[in-house]
Design an enzyme around this catalytic site. Structure first.
Site, PDB file in Angstrom:
ATOM      1  CG  ASN A  48      -0.286   0.190   2.515  1.00 59.83           C
ATOM      2  OD1 ASN A  48       0.917   0.402   2.581  1.00 59.83           O
ATOM      3  ND2 ASN A  48      -1.042   0.117   3.592  1.00 59.83           N
ATOM      4  CE  LYS A  49       3.722   2.052   3.907  1.00 64.11           C
ATOM      5  NZ  LYS A  49       4.663   1.259   4.642  1.00 64.11           N
ATOM      6  CB  SER A  50       4.024   6.414  -2.826  1.00 62.41           C
ATOM      7  OG  SER A  50       5.418   6.236  -2.706  1.00 62.41           O
TER       8      SER A  50
END
Ligand SMILES: *Cc1c(COP(=O)(O)O)cnc(C)c1O
Length: 406
Positions: A207-209
């Site tokens: 769920n990171k950029s």
């Protein structure tokens, strides 16, 4: 807070009708990774190549990631940011008897790695206007045992490294950056990762950029830290120890220079990372656009909007809001109402001083951390990801406005 009339709202949302047009049953997940055919094809190519674990794709990802940060840095692919933070502390020689300053408003990983090397965590509160740790808080907490601080660019807003680094340099405190929320970002135009800290560690968790499913990158200016981390990420295996013999080394022969870890980034993950890296700034710009719509559209509500700053480029990993006291429903009720409308939200974070292990180990109390404690009571992270449609953003605004006014 600025007042926003209906016309501005519609313009911001690029809507043509008077009422926000929302199809029944619209669902807004909290996060969806931006995975396209390029990522899928890259994984297939890697799998067909016959080489799956750390190899030339990881090396290429490291080169391109370092290039995206700027000249003079080395990037080392690891299988998580947690692994990278652990390696950084190990490379700095931090261990029993040492203390490491960590903000309480962060994810579990930031503190657990300090424990993993046998050092003690010294938790500090964050600043209310940025939700970040400050040089003043570090100065107040630093003592003779303080060897390092792990700063967290919370939600993607860069910490004031221009103030933190001079204080820490003057006091022999190493700075490690937990950049799990901040890629790409910059402070005063200098990219996060390029500031002269001991190490900056990025996360490619799902769920990171940008994501590789699981993965991370450690970036450093220091050759000795880079060499140590590169060796320790793969069992502490070294071929360099044989170099006093001036003969070509066979690849089957190696030394264990130090008992290391299994923290390498496989090529399957690096294949995804190479594609994500190309899109990182575009994805960030879309998140920034959504953030600006949220900021404008929610301005009239009794909520405090995510801190932003003119001196930095925000990585925009999270969009956090804080309900003011006049909001009647509890945070839990608001979460449930939104979920009933098909909108998923989250909470970042229950501060670490409230987690049973840390609370008991150091007898921690909320009164010592007033900002993080009160933020946690009333905060909410809204759905926020680059592939969110304008309609989804409008829907979140509409439903949130309804529940907050209840
Ligand atoms: C996600 C996250 C981490 C850990 O990242 P992994 O790659 O999952 O190990 C560390 N710190 C913060 C602040 C995070 O949000």
């Amino acid at each position: 807070m600025t007042s926003v009339d209906a016309a501005t709202r519609r313009a911001q949302l690029k809507l043509t009708t008077n009422k926000i047009d929302v199809s029944p049953g619209l669902r807004v997940p909290f996060f969806v990774p931006a995975i396209g055919d390029a990522e899928i094809d890259a994984v297939v190519r890697c799998m067909k190549s016959g080489w799956l674990t750390t190899g030339h794709l990881c090396a290429e990802f490291e080169r391109q990631f370092a290039a995206s940060i700027g000249p003079g840095v080395t990037a080392i692919g690891v299988n998580s940011a947690t692994a990278g933070l652990h390696l950084a502390l190990e490379a700095l020689g931090i261990g029993p008897g040492d203390e490491v300053i960590v903000p309480t408003l962060t994810f579990a990983a930031t503190a657990e790695v300090v424990h993993a090397v046998g050092a003690e965590v010294r938790f500090v509160d964050v600043d209310s206007s940025t939700l970040n740790v400050t040089a003043a808080a570090i100065a107040a907490a630093a003592g003779p045992k303080t060897k390092a601080v792990i700063v967290v660019h919370f939600a993607g807003l860069p910490c004031r490294l221009d103030e933190i680094i001079p204080f820490c340099d003057a006091n022999n405190i190493s700075v490690i950056e937990d950049c799990a929320h901040c890629f790409p970002g910059n402070l005063h135009g200098t990219p996060i990762g390029a500031w002269p800290t001991a190490a900056a560690v990025f996360s490619f968790y799902a769920n990171k950029s940008i994501t590789t499913g699981e993965g991370g990158m450690l970036v450093t200016h220091s050759k000795s830290i880079a060499d140590r981390c590169r060796m320790m990420r793969l069992h502490g295996i070294s071929r360099g120890e044989f170099s006093d013999q001036d003969v070509a080394k066979p690849t089957w022969d190696y030394d264990v220079a130090s008992p290391g870890f299994k923290y390498n980034l496989p090529d399957i993950a690096a294949a995804i990372g190479l594609e994500q890296l190309q899109r990182a700034e575009n994805l960030r710009q879309r998140r920034a656009q959504i953030a600006s719509v949220y900021t404008t559209m929610l301005a009239d509500l009794p909520i405090r909007i995510a801190p932003q700053s003119k001196i930095s480029k925000h990585g925009w990993h999270l969009f956090v809001i804080e309900f003011l006291r006049e909001v009647k429903l509890s945070r839990a009720q608001i979460i449930n109402r939104l979920e009933e409308s098909g909108i998923s939200t989250s909470v970042h974070y229950r501060p670490l001083h409230q987690m049973s292990y840390w609370r008991q180990r150091y007898s921690l109390r909320n009164a010592t951390f007033p900002v993080a404690s009160s933020f946690y009571e009333r905060c909410l992270s809204l759905p926020f990801f680059a592939t969110m449609t304008d309609r989804q953003v409008a829907y979140v605004v509409e439903k949130l406005s309804d529940v907050v006014k209840e």
